[in-house]
Design an enzyme around this catalytic site. Structure first.
Site, PDB file in Angstrom:
ATOM      1  CE1 TYR A 151      -1.681  33.942  39.628  1.00 24.00           C
ATOM      2  CE2 TYR A 151      -3.292  34.632  37.961  1.00 24.00           C
ATOM      3  CZ  TYR A 151      -2.828  34.881  39.278  1.00 24.00           C
ATOM      4  OH  TYR A 151      -3.050  35.756  39.945  1.00 24.00           O
ATOM      5  CE  LYS A 162      -2.852  38.671  41.601  1.00 24.20           C
ATOM      6  NZ  LYS A 162      -3.529  39.934  42.123  1.00 24.20           N
TER       7      LYS A 162
HETATM    8  C1  LIG Z   1      -5.468  29.701  34.323  1.00 27.47           C
HETATM    9  C2  LIG Z   1      -5.578  30.475  35.803  1.00 27.47           C
HETATM   10  C3  LIG Z   1      -7.031  30.393  36.051  1.00 27.47           C
HETATM   11  C4  LIG Z   1      -7.433  30.988  37.500  1.00 27.47           C
HETATM   12  C5  LIG Z   1      -7.192  32.587  37.562  1.00 27.47           C
HETATM   13  C6  LIG Z   1      -8.002  33.190  38.959  1.00 27.47           C
HETATM   14  C7  LIG Z   1      -7.592  34.799  38.433  1.00 27.47           C
HETATM   15  C8  LIG Z   1      -8.388  35.502  37.619  1.00 27.47           C
HETATM   16  C9  LIG Z   1      -8.272  36.765  37.307  1.00 27.47           C
HETATM   17  C10 LIG Z   1      -7.147  37.085  38.140  1.00 27.47           C
HETATM   18  O1  LIG Z   1      -6.771  38.895  37.993  1.00 27.47           O
HETATM   19  C11 LIG Z   1      -6.019  39.277  36.912  1.00 27.47           C
HETATM   20  C12 LIG Z   1      -5.881  40.699  36.658  1.00 27.47           C
HETATM   21  C13 LIG Z   1      -5.269  40.759  35.446  1.00 27.47           C
HETATM   22  C14 LIG Z   1      -4.639  39.937  34.591  1.00 27.47           C
HETATM   23  O2  LIG Z   1      -4.004  40.309  33.408  1.00 27.47           O
HETATM   24  C15 LIG Z   1      -4.823  40.572  32.447  1.00 27.47           C
HETATM   25  C16 LIG Z   1      -5.845  40.474  32.271  1.00 27.47           C
HETATM   26  C17 LIG Z   1      -6.771  40.541  31.061  1.00 27.47           C
HETATM   27  C18 LIG Z   1      -5.729  40.775  29.803  1.00 27.47           C
HETATM   28  C19 LIG Z   1      -4.523  40.950  30.114  1.00 27.47           C
HETATM   29  O3  LIG Z   1      -3.646  41.458  29.137  1.00 27.47           O
HETATM   30  N1  LIG Z   1      -3.894  40.921  31.177  1.00 27.47           N
HETATM   31  C20 LIG Z   1      -4.776  38.719  35.169  1.00 27.47           C
HETATM   32  C21 LIG Z   1      -5.515  38.041  35.905  1.00 27.47           C
HETATM   33  C22 LIG Z   1      -6.516  36.532  39.003  1.00 27.47           C
HETATM   34  O4  LIG Z   1      -5.174  37.159  39.430  1.00 27.47           O
HETATM   35  C23 LIG Z   1      -6.499  35.230  39.033  1.00 27.47           C
END
Ligand SMILES: CCCCCCc1ccc(Oc2ccc(Oc3cccc(O)n3)cc2)c(O)c1
Length: 260
Positions: A161, A168
């Site tokens: 993460y 966050k």
């Molecule tokens: C290993 C951790 C697994 C649990 C993650 C749960 C989760 C899933 C999605 C979440 O929302 C995001 C939003 C954007 C984000 O940034 C991104 C996403 C896709 C591509 C990228 O370049 N950045 C990462 C997570 C989030 O905050 C939390």
């Protein structure tokens, strides 16, 4: 279970719908079922069609506005449009975040300053930016409810993460400081800490799929959470049922966060 009328007459802006899997869309469906009048943003022309189609599925004239939260002029324009159309705002849903791919793929210790800044600007500061513009419209409504989306990675070191966990943590502190600032106006500010849900964004986090399985084995409710679970919590926070709640993080994660 559409709690008909729970948010009847309330006007809600929902930021962060990208497609039908978006958490923001789950919340939108719950607020629509509860009788709220909705408006959406779309981040760019590429996403406009998706959002247009989803908005139209709710009714004939559900407005959508262009707004990339890294562009102050677009935030100003969005709220000017809402001022013109509604003259007030009761609910603001902030369900957007971003961290550069490299910051999620690499080791946290290697996070670059520019990637840190991007992640924190989009995933945390943007809540301040939209709350500041929403304030006058909510004051007109005699108060309001603002809520955002967070994740357990803000307080635990969740493998993969990375900088999003730092973002966050900043977002959750932002919820508390905004709640303190805006409380006297009757504006509440909260966060929903959702368990992992398979969204477009989630697919961008390495190790995501492993976490879904672990939930079914370890979460007290022995299941993953759904868009509908989050939608129900969003409806609660948008409604007057939560009128005594502000500055909090509401876990909607099948209880996973209580486990050692
Ligand atoms: C290993 C951790 C697994 C649990 C993650 C749960 C989760 C899933 C999605 C979440 O929302 C995001 C939003 C954007 C984000 O940034 C991104 C996403 C896709 C591509 C990228 O370049 N950045 C990462 C997570 C989030 O905050 C939390």
């Amino acid at each position: 279970m559409p709690a008909a009328g729970l948010v009847a007459g309330k006007k809600a802006l929902i930021l962060g719908v990208a497609n039908k899997r978006s958490i923001a869309w789950g919340i939108a469906q719950a607020l629509h079922a509860g009788g709220a009048e909705l408006a959406f943003n779309y981040q760019n022309e590429r996403l406009r069609e998706n959002v247009e189609e989803l908005a139209r599925s709710l009714g004939p004239d559900v407005p959508i506005y262009p707004c990339d939260v890294t562009r102050p002029a677009e935030i100003d324009a969005l709220f000017a449009s809402l001022e013109e159309r509604w003259g007030r705002l009761d609910v603001l849903v902030h369900s957007l975040a971003y961290a550069p791919r490299e910051a999620l793929d690499g080791a946290f210790v290697d996070t670059r300053p520019e990637d840190w800044d991007t992640a924190l600007q989009i995933s945390a500061y943007s809540l301040v930016a939209v709350a500041r513009r929403a304030r006058p419209l909510m004051q007109r409504a005699g108060g309001g409810s603002i809520f955002t989306m967070t994740y357990l990675g803000s307080e635990r070191a969740v493998q993969g993460y990375n900088v999003m966990g730092v973002a966050k943590a900043a977002l959750e502190a932002t919820v508390r400081y905004l709640a303190a600032d805006l409380g006297p106006d009757g504006i509440r500010v909260n966060a929903i800490s959702a368990g992992p849900i398979k969204t477009l964004a989630a697919m961008g986090v390495k190790g995501f799929s492993n976490i879904l399985k672990v939930m079914e084995e370890r979460a007290p409710l022995r299941r993953n959470v759904t868009q509908e679970d989050i939608g129900g919590a969003g409806l609660f926070l948008a409604s007057d049922l939560s009128r005594g709640i502000t500055g909090t993080v509401l876990f909607v994660d099948a209880g996973y966060h209580i486990m050692g």
